[in-house]
Design a protein around this motif. Sequence first.
Motif, mmCIF file in Angstrom:
data_model
loop_
_atom_site.group_PDB
_atom_site.id
_atom_site.type_symbol
_atom_site.label_atom_id
_atom_site.label_comp_id
_atom_site.label_asym_id
_atom_site.label_seq_id
_atom_site.Cartn_x
_atom_site.Cartn_y
_atom_site.Cartn_z
ATOM 1 N N PRO A 1 0.792 -1.236 0.000
ATOM 2 C CA PRO A 1 0.000 0.000 0.000
ATOM 3 C C PRO A 1 0.825 1.287 0.000
ATOM 4 C CG PRO A 1 0.032 -0.983 2.178
ATOM 5 C CD PRO A 1 0.707 -1.966 1.266
ATOM 6 N N HIS A 2 2.119 1.205 0.262
ATOM 7 C CA HIS A 2 2.961 2.396 0.311
ATOM 8 C C HIS A 2 3.024 3.072 -1.058
ATOM 9 C CE1 HIS A 2 4.323 1.100 4.270
ATOM 10 N NE2 HIS A 2 4.542 -0.108 3.745
ATOM 11 N N ARG A 3 3.279 4.380 -1.022
ATOM 12 C CA ARG A 3 3.405 5.154 -2.266
ATOM 13 C C ARG A 3 4.699 5.961 -2.247
ATOM 14 N NH1 ARG A 3 -0.862 4.901 -5.529
ATOM 15 N NH2 ARG A 3 -2.854 4.184 -4.667
ATOM 16 N N TYR A 4 5.222 6.230 -3.439
ATOM 17 C CA TYR A 4 6.527 6.891 -3.545
ATOM 18 C C TYR A 4 6.478 8.005 -4.590
ATOM 19 C CZ TYR A 4 7.581 2.349 -1.463
ATOM 20 O OH TYR A 4 7.563 1.234 -0.669
ATOM 21 N N ASN A 5 7.429 8.909 -4.452
ATOM 22 C CA ASN A 5 7.553 10.017 -5.398
ATOM 23 C C ASN A 5 8.690 9.808 -6.389
ATOM 24 O OD1 ASN A 5 5.428 11.551 -4.274
ATOM 25 N ND2 ASN A 5 6.791 12.223 -2.619
ATOM 26 N N GLY A 6 9.056 8.568 -6.581
ATOM 27 C CA GLY A 6 10.123 8.278 -7.516
ATOM 28 C C GLY A 6 11.101 7.260 -6.962
ATOM 29 N N PHE A 7 12.123 6.978 -7.743
ATOM 30 C CA PHE A 7 13.088 5.927 -7.411
ATOM 31 C C PHE A 7 13.831 6.213 -6.103
ATOM 32 C CE2 PHE A 7 17.443 4.248 -7.705
ATOM 33 C CZ PHE A 7 17.172 2.893 -7.852
#
Length: 507
Positions: free
Chosen positions: A453-459
Amino acid sequence: MSRETDEEREKRYHKLFDEIDVKKTGKICSNDFIDTFKKRNHPLQNSEIAIIEIFHAFDSNNENYIDYKRFKEYLIQAEEQILHGFNTLDLDNDGRLCKDDIRHYLKNYLNIEPSDAEINKFFNSLDYRKDGIITYDEFRDFLLFMPRLHGSRIRTAYQFFNDKLEFTNSEGDVTVLDDFLKGFGFFLAGGLSGVISRTATAPFDRVKVFLIARTDLTSTFLHSKLEIENNIELLKHQKITEPNKIKSPIIKAAKTLYRQGGIKAFYVGNGLNVLKVFPESAMKFGSFEIAKRFLCTVEGVDDPTHLSKISTYLSGGFGGVVSQFAVYPIDTLKYRVQCAQLDSNLRGTQLLIKTAKEMYSDHGIKIFYRGLLAGVTGIFPYAALDLGTFSTIKKWYFQKESKRTGIPEDDIKLPNHIVLSMGAVSGTFGASMVYPINLLRTRLQAQGTFAHPHRYNGFFDCARKTIMREGYSGLYKGLTPNLLKVAPSVSISYLCYENLKSLFHLE
């Protein structure tokens, strides 16, 4: 054996060049080359396609002319190969070849069963002094301008003189068609080998994705208190009273998958995997072979086996990048499907279509390319190390066996168990070196799903949050099942590829 000095050899080279350079410009064009050979007493003087093949071998830079430098470089390389072949044929090392030497070589090294008439015809063609023996000079002069088709000038000459190799069609259509079919063959062999190996190792891939997607295992069937309470009867039936005693994350993941979906759970997404892996593997191996042949022209060599190590590794990286671009959207969809709830009522194609629609509806086409930069960044070194290392080890093996047995490298057979070992080494090495990039790419692709479920703003944001939550060891989560998958997968893939190349007569 010839006792020619360096000065005598240089004069011979200049004489040969001058005979072909009829216009005395210092550059031999294809037309001059063809005209000269048609006028000379050469075995292939009436076969224009064969002469063009020889011209292209000299014209390594594809500039449609040959200067003396390239002419000399080719002759030096060719004579080294011819001398090696002569020494292999010369069983008693007396510097002379007889018919039995020729017969032995054709039978034991080229797997050809020649008749007496065929041996006589071929031997008499080489014995231009007509004294019943073939010296090295005769052998060299005869083969020096013979095309090296299928890796052997002797095979080419033998088949030609016994009407088993025909050069026709002065427009070169046959050669173009053959090159096209051979190029297609590399792609087909690569695609088929990928499908076979991926299906055989699908359960390992399923466990790997399961571990990568979950930052811990508290959400799994074995650790969820709510699910244990709701399924107490099932747990009693399964005789699991103390699930926390299971410490291996691989066993936990495998048991969780099995209890939630049975054997089929280990093949969730495999249909999509097969759909993805055929073009991926085809593009990887096919592009690898194309890149090697292109770099052959850059380096001025006539065979990919003579490429430098750096060019071989670069070719591998190129093949990986091309394959990654080709199938990345399918790859992303596969990870999203594998990270869906296992107890969902949707299965197979329905789950696949629903997932694809939701992805497109929420984020458009760009979601299918999420993590592409990380994927390309990771695949180039992986493919370079994998394909490059395999090719390097293979070349080393051929050289070692050639020295040990005295058989020319082109005639060495690669045993299947050696292919499997080479594949395991190259695949494990490449996968271990780039695994953190692969993990981060997978999490970028799977973010926002039930399993992750986690979200990221890029690598880099993904890397930072992964290290914060799980430490640096988190970058290697799932490495063990990945290697358990990679070793047999890559081994099977190379085993199939090498045998399919032989079956399709690609090398």
